[in-house]
Design an enzyme around this catalytic site. Structure first.
Site, mmCIF file in Angstrom:
data_model
loop_
_atom_site.group_PDB
_atom_site.id
_atom_site.type_symbol
_atom_site.label_atom_id
_atom_site.label_comp_id
_atom_site.label_asym_id
_atom_site.label_seq_id
_atom_site.Cartn_x
_atom_site.Cartn_y
_atom_site.Cartn_z
ATOM 1 N N HIS A 120 -36.929 -6.582 -17.346
ATOM 2 C CA HIS A 120 -35.767 -7.270 -16.795
ATOM 3 C C HIS A 120 -36.126 -8.763 -16.697
ATOM 4 O O HIS A 120 -37.289 -9.101 -16.485
ATOM 5 C CB HIS A 120 -35.522 -6.686 -15.397
ATOM 6 C CG HIS A 120 -34.264 -7.125 -14.731
ATOM 7 N ND1 HIS A 120 -34.140 -8.335 -14.086
ATOM 8 C CD2 HIS A 120 -33.069 -6.499 -14.582
ATOM 9 C CE1 HIS A 120 -32.926 -8.429 -13.575
ATOM 10 N NE2 HIS A 120 -32.253 -7.332 -13.860
ATOM 11 N N ASP A 196 -42.672 -3.605 -11.370
ATOM 12 C CA ASP A 196 -41.267 -3.779 -11.045
ATOM 13 C C ASP A 196 -40.702 -2.364 -10.912
ATOM 14 O O ASP A 196 -40.446 -1.686 -11.901
ATOM 15 C CB ASP A 196 -40.574 -4.559 -12.159
ATOM 16 C CG ASP A 196 -39.069 -4.610 -11.962
ATOM 17 O OD1 ASP A 196 -38.563 -3.962 -11.028
ATOM 18 O OD2 ASP A 196 -38.396 -5.287 -12.758
ATOM 19 N N GLN A 199 -36.240 0.402 -10.621
ATOM 20 C CA GLN A 199 -35.585 1.593 -11.164
ATOM 21 C C GLN A 199 -36.390 2.873 -10.940
ATOM 22 O O GLN A 199 -36.021 3.924 -11.459
ATOM 23 C CB GLN A 199 -35.320 1.425 -12.674
ATOM 24 C CG GLN A 199 -34.415 0.272 -13.033
ATOM 25 C CD GLN A 199 -32.976 0.451 -12.539
ATOM 26 O OE1 GLN A 199 -32.561 1.528 -12.119
ATOM 27 N NE2 GLN A 199 -32.220 -0.630 -12.569
ATOM 28 N N LYS A 222 -30.245 -0.717 -4.646
ATOM 29 C CA LYS A 222 -30.262 0.315 -5.684
ATOM 30 C C LYS A 222 -30.680 1.670 -5.106
ATOM 31 O O LYS A 222 -30.758 2.661 -5.820
ATOM 32 C CB LYS A 222 -31.226 -0.079 -6.811
ATOM 33 C CG LYS A 222 -30.774 -1.317 -7.589
ATOM 34 C CD LYS A 222 -31.702 -1.585 -8.738
ATOM 35 C CE LYS A 222 -31.629 -3.000 -9.259
ATOM 36 N NZ LYS A 222 -30.483 -3.243 -10.149
ATOM 37 N N CYS A 362 -29.552 -7.994 -18.377
ATOM 38 C CA CYS A 362 -30.667 -8.872 -17.999
ATOM 39 C C CYS A 362 -31.940 -8.572 -18.787
ATOM 40 O O CYS A 362 -33.039 -8.689 -18.247
ATOM 41 C CB CYS A 362 -30.960 -8.816 -16.497
ATOM 42 S SG CYS A 362 -29.608 -9.341 -15.469
HETATM 43 C C1 LIG Z 1 -35.877 -3.153 -13.670
HETATM 44 C C2 LIG Z 1 -35.218 -4.147 -12.770
HETATM 45 N N1 LIG Z 1 -35.940 -5.142 -12.247
HETATM 46 C C3 LIG Z 1 -35.405 -6.058 -11.427
HETATM 47 C C4 LIG Z 1 -34.081 -6.029 -11.089
HETATM 48 C C5 LIG Z 1 -33.543 -7.108 -10.216
HETATM 49 O O1 LIG Z 1 -33.093 -6.635 -9.012
HETATM 50 P P1 LIG Z 1 -32.294 -7.573 -8.014
HETATM 51 O O2 LIG Z 1 -31.188 -8.180 -8.816
HETATM 52 O O3 LIG Z 1 -31.819 -6.645 -6.960
HETATM 53 O O4 LIG Z 1 -33.244 -8.588 -7.503
HETATM 54 C C6 LIG Z 1 -33.277 -5.008 -11.604
HETATM 55 C C7 LIG Z 1 -31.854 -4.945 -11.260
HETATM 56 O O5 LIG Z 1 -30.946 -5.165 -12.012
HETATM 57 C C8 LIG Z 1 -33.867 -4.056 -12.472
HETATM 58 O O6 LIG Z 1 -33.124 -3.080 -13.016
#
Ligand SMILES: Cc1ncc(COP(=O)(O)O)c(C=O)c1O
Lengths: 405, 141
Positions: A120, A196, A199, A222, A362
């Site tokens: 991401h 990270d 998910q 999430k 993203c």
């Molecule tokens: C794998 C992953 N990392 C990071 C994020 C970023 O999360 P947030 O936008 O809640 O900071 C997301 C969310 O879209 C994600 O799916």
């Protein structure tokens, strides 16, 4: 808890879209919230709204206690050694940026960070920002089936590698990465490891000690919690390598006009008034997840994913990205249908009450690897059913008709 | 079931885009991308000495909404004087599409207009108009 009862806990699922039952298939973007969590936000504001760690009076003590209790619940939930290892942040993005500012600032030119092409943007851009300091960035590629080319880690890692930052579960491919193995490799080479886990934590049992990670980032929204709250887990010994990156109230022990001293972690990294109701509600979201059981969450989503992969693969013209087998993937399925643009698909599905995500999610570098500018994505949580998958497939077949494929 | 945005007219322009292709030695050409969805189009123009658009062609890739919008836009601007492009706005585009565009898709519908405006304004050396349209663009959601 049985599924029907669980679905009843989520008031939004009763919504109608264009006169049809709403089929929500975008939990990877944000999950829906059970009333048990929504209620706690209201309860805080109606009964004990006050700032934390400051007031002497009754409700301030209550707020502080609830806020710290939430930290304990989260620590236990991911099996952290102590609640000191839990820093409240805004979400996974802020968590990773905290590592960038509080830990990676001390990196020297020519130090290296290894990440992967499936990340991401929140696990790429903060590291790109370090390039101007002369930090070298390397990315592990993926195989055709959407798994990481594990052998590349061994090739890319050198004594200059200071950090490996990798997603636990891909938000597009659904791939569950062998993070434990990657952590081991990082540690054998004296590097730190960041997961990270945006998910993974909401969908499966996660044990930070078992995985042996140094940093773990995830978002409350999430995992049935509200937006605006998330977590950075930091292994306690790693705190020695960090400096606070935001200064202000809450994070100090003493302030003089010439200097200041810091509180101990995690408060050292929580400057200013935090999202109190958010943190408390996240604690109750964790309670809710534990009541269902993370094993059951994972099983349910795996069953749905298996069913969806089977049904979707029969839709003529579909291309599904990521591992073909539900065994090693999370409840996220990205796909394209013929040459229909993902946005067109999402709009047609929306007209039938089916909410999916479309775009690059993203992950622009991943999409250029896949050779497409956009994909459609369906993702699941505990409240989704096989009927939801059937609705998705029906809607896709209608889209085929509209576009004549 | 009514597929409100995907009316026959839109699908027709998508499947059989008008004025699709390239012009030999165009007087103006401009290419732009919407990185959010990867839509990209190039417009090419042939202009006579009075500034009349005697030919226009476009090519590129994108969703049905953006491609139909591009196709319809070529029909709208053909034969017009380039100075008239200034009067062409979001309202005209939506009217010509003849469908209700949901807010998240507005930029899809407007990308072709952006390409045409920036192309023509650049040709006319009108930087101020470009800035103004880009400001409007940023607000579209
Ligand atoms: C794998 C992953 N990392 C990071 C994020 C970023 O999360 P947030 O936008 O809640 O900071 C997301 C969310 O879209 C994600 O799916």
């Amino acid at each position: 808890m049985e599924l029907k009862k669980i679905r009843n806990d989520f008031p939004i699922l009763k919504r109608k879209i264009n006169g049809k039952r709403m089929v929500y298939l975008d939990s990877a973007a944000t999950s829906q919230k059970p009333k048990q969590v929504i209620k706690e936000i209201e309860k805080y504001y109606e009964n004990y709204n006050s700032n934390v760690h400051r007031g002497i009076y009754k409700i301030a003590a209550e707020a502080t206690e609830e806020y710290e209790e939430a930290r304990k619940k989260i620590a236990k939930f991911i099996n952290a050694k102590s609640e000191k290892e839990i820093i409240f942040v805004r979400g996974a993005t802020e968590a990773i940026n905290l590592v960038r500012f509080a830990w990676a600032e001390k990196l020297r030119p020519e130090d290296e960070i290894i990440s992967t092409v499936m990340e991401h943007h929140s696990n790429i851009v903060p590291w790109l920002m370090l390039k101007k300091k002369g930090i070298d960035l390397k990315f592990v590629e993926i195989n055709d089936d959407g798994t990481l080319r594990m052998e590349e880690f061994k090739k890319l890692i050198t004594p200059k590698t200071k950090l490996i930052a990798v997603s636990h579960v891909s938000n597009v491919l659904g791939t569950i990465n062998p993070v434990k193995q990657i952590a081991k490799l990082a540690h054998e080479n004296g590097a730190r490891i960041l997961f990270d886990s945006a998910q993974s934590v909401p969908h499966m049992p996660v044990d930070v000690q078992e995985l042996d990670c140094d940093f773990m980032a995830f978002s409350g929204h999430k995992m049935f919690g509200p937006t605006g709250i998330g977590v950075l887990y930091v292994k306690e010994e790693v705190y020695r390598e960090m400096e606070p990156f935001m200064g202000g109230g809450e994070m100090i022990k003493e302030v003089f006009l010439t200097n200041a001293t810091w509180k101990d972690p995690p408060h050292k990294y929580e400057a200013g008034t935090p999202d109190i109701s958010g943190a408390i509600a996240l604690g109750y979201a964790v309670d809710y997840l534990e009541k269902i059981g993370m094993k059951k969450m994972k099983e349910h989503e795996k069953t749905l994913t298996r069913y969806a992969l089977e049904k979707l693969s029969k839709v003529p013209g579909i291309k599904i990205y990521g591992p073909k087998n539900a065994e090693n993937r999370g409840g996220v399925i990205a796909f394209n249908l013929g040459d229909i643009h993902a946005h067109d698909l999402a709009t047609i599905l929306d007209e039938q009450g089916v909410a999916i995500r479309s775009g690059h999610h993203c992950t622009m570098p991943l999409h250029s690897k896949l050779g497409v500018s956009a994909t459609a994505r369906a993702s699941f949580s505990i409240y989704n059913t096989k009927e939801d998958v059937d609705e998705l497939v029906n809607a896709l077949n209608k889209a085929r008709k509209v576009f004549g494929i | 079931m009514s597929f409100e945005m995907y009316q026959e007219n839109i699908l027709d322009h998508y499947n059989n885009p008008r004025n699709y292709g390239t012009i030999e030695n165009p007087d103006i050409k401009f290419h732009d991308v919407n990185p959010l969805c990867g839509d990209e189009y190039e417009f090419q123009f042939k202009i006579d000495k009075n500034g009349k658009i005697v030919d226009v062609k476009f090519h590129g890739n994108g969703c049905a909404i953006s491609k139909a919008s591009a196709s319809i836009l070529t029909e709208t601007v053909k034969g017009k004087n380039i100075r008239e492009i200034k009067n062409l706005g979001r309202k005209n585009v939506l009217k010509n599409l003849g469908i209700t565009i949901s807010p998240p898709r507005l930029k899809c519908a407007m990308l072709p207009l952006k390409v045409v405006k920036v192309a023509v304004y650049s040709y006319l050396g009108n930087q101020k108009e470009i800035k103004e349209f880009e400001k409007e663009w940023d607000k579209m959601e």
